[in-house]
Design a protein around this motif. Sequence first.
Motif, PDB file in Angstrom:
ATOM      1  N   MET A 172       0.728   3.605   8.516  1.00  0.00           N
ATOM      2  CA  MET A 172       1.111   4.905   7.971  1.00  0.00           C
ATOM      3  C   MET A 172       1.626   5.840   9.066  1.00  0.00           C
ATOM      4  N   ILE A 186      -5.081   6.322   4.977  1.00  0.00           N
ATOM      5  CA  ILE A 186      -3.681   6.723   4.830  1.00  0.00           C
ATOM      6  C   ILE A 186      -3.479   8.136   5.353  1.00  0.00           C
ATOM      7  N   SER A 187      -4.374   9.031   4.987  1.00  0.00           N
ATOM      8  CA  SER A 187      -4.273  10.432   5.421  1.00  0.00           C
ATOM      9  C   SER A 187      -4.357  10.545   6.939  1.00  0.00           C
ATOM     10  N   LEU A 217       0.827  -1.203   0.000  1.00  0.00           N
ATOM     11  CA  LEU A 217       0.000   0.000   0.000  1.00  0.00           C
ATOM     12  C   LEU A 217       0.863   1.256   0.000  1.00  0.00           C
ATOM     13  N   LEU A 218       1.969   1.204   0.723  1.00  0.00           N
ATOM     14  CA  LEU A 218       2.890   2.345   0.755  1.00  0.00           C
ATOM     15  C   LEU A 218       3.484   2.612  -0.623  1.00  0.00           C
ATOM     16  N   GLU A 274      -9.974   9.146   4.744  1.00  0.00           N
ATOM     17  CA  GLU A 274      -9.019   8.258   4.075  1.00  0.00           C
ATOM     18  C   GLU A 274      -8.035   7.696   5.108  1.00  0.00           C
ATOM     19  N   LYS A 280       2.308   1.876  -3.488  1.00  0.00           N
ATOM     20  CA  LYS A 280       1.269   2.321  -4.400  1.00  0.00           C
ATOM     21  C   LYS A 280       0.990   3.817  -4.249  1.00  0.00           C
ATOM     22  N   ASN A 281       1.157   4.331  -3.050  1.00  0.00           N
ATOM     23  CA  ASN A 281       0.852   5.744  -2.771  1.00  0.00           C
ATOM     24  C   ASN A 281       2.099   6.515  -2.330  1.00  0.00           C
ATOM     25  N   PHE A 282       3.259   6.088  -2.814  1.00  0.00           N
ATOM     26  CA  PHE A 282       4.529   6.610  -2.307  1.00  0.00           C
ATOM     27  C   PHE A 282       4.649   8.133  -2.441  1.00  0.00           C
ATOM     28  N   LYS A 283       4.371   8.669  -3.623  1.00  0.00           N
ATOM     29  CA  LYS A 283       4.547  10.111  -3.857  1.00  0.00           C
ATOM     30  C   LYS A 283       3.644  10.947  -2.955  1.00  0.00           C
ATOM     31  N   ALA A 284       2.391  10.545  -2.873  1.00  0.00           N
ATOM     32  CA  ALA A 284       1.441  11.286  -2.039  1.00  0.00           C
ATOM     33  C   ALA A 284       1.847  11.226  -0.563  1.00  0.00           C
ATOM     34  N   VAL A 285       2.318  10.065  -0.133  1.00  0.00           N
ATOM     35  CA  VAL A 285       2.734   9.895   1.260  1.00  0.00           C
ATOM     36  C   VAL A 285       3.926  10.789   1.578  1.00  0.00           C
TER      37      VAL A 285
END
Length: 230
Positions: free
Chosen positions: A207, A179-180, A87-88, A177, A90-95
């Motif tokens: 996260m 992750i957020s 999951l990390l 969300e 997949k969303n690396f840039k946003a994280v």
Amino acid sequence: MNDFFRESMFAGVTLSLVAYLIGTLLKKKFKLGIFNPLLISIVVSIVVLVVGKVDYYTYNEGAKYLSWLLTPATVCLAIPLYEQWGLLLKNFKAVMLGLVAGTITSLTTVLALALICGLSHEEYVTLLPKSITTAIGMGVSEELGGYVTITVAVIIITGVLGNIFGELICKIFKIDEPISRGLAFGASSHAIGTAKALEIGEVEGAMSSLAIAVSGILTVALSSLYANFM
């Protein structure tokens, strides 16, 4: 009682653990954020030390063993992150962008409040690492010339407030969300906030664990820069 604490090797540890147990039992019974186990343990410990006229250094001689577990406990937070590794990625840039934004916001807020309140340089740098875990924050404060003991207190207060009000704030601003929410807890209220994130869900906990590490590194890197602003 001061003599008892001085002569007993583990009196400080025992007081700390019993106080935390009381907080845990109260939290389970009333299920209210104000009964945060860490907050309750701090209050109970202070009351016992004041009533028993036990000075801090005598107490700390028996309680310092708990501090040795701080760094290993922080490292263990990598376990839930490993479980959500896919999951990390997949969303690396946003994280990463979120964590950079969170760290800069934290440091800039401290700078703004320090200027408004007219704090000295030493007081200002003492507050800079407020949102990172104690193990890292103590080193940052010491290196920048801050008051380390006050830094520890500020970090704990920040974490407790995040633990108590974090979920409510997410609801107010409709942050749903996972992750957020997890990144918000970890970046703003470190390990204590992460404990709450883990209660909410596995993704939030993972996260938040990531946020502790990355925010800590970013704060170490940026604190030296921000320290020159005052």
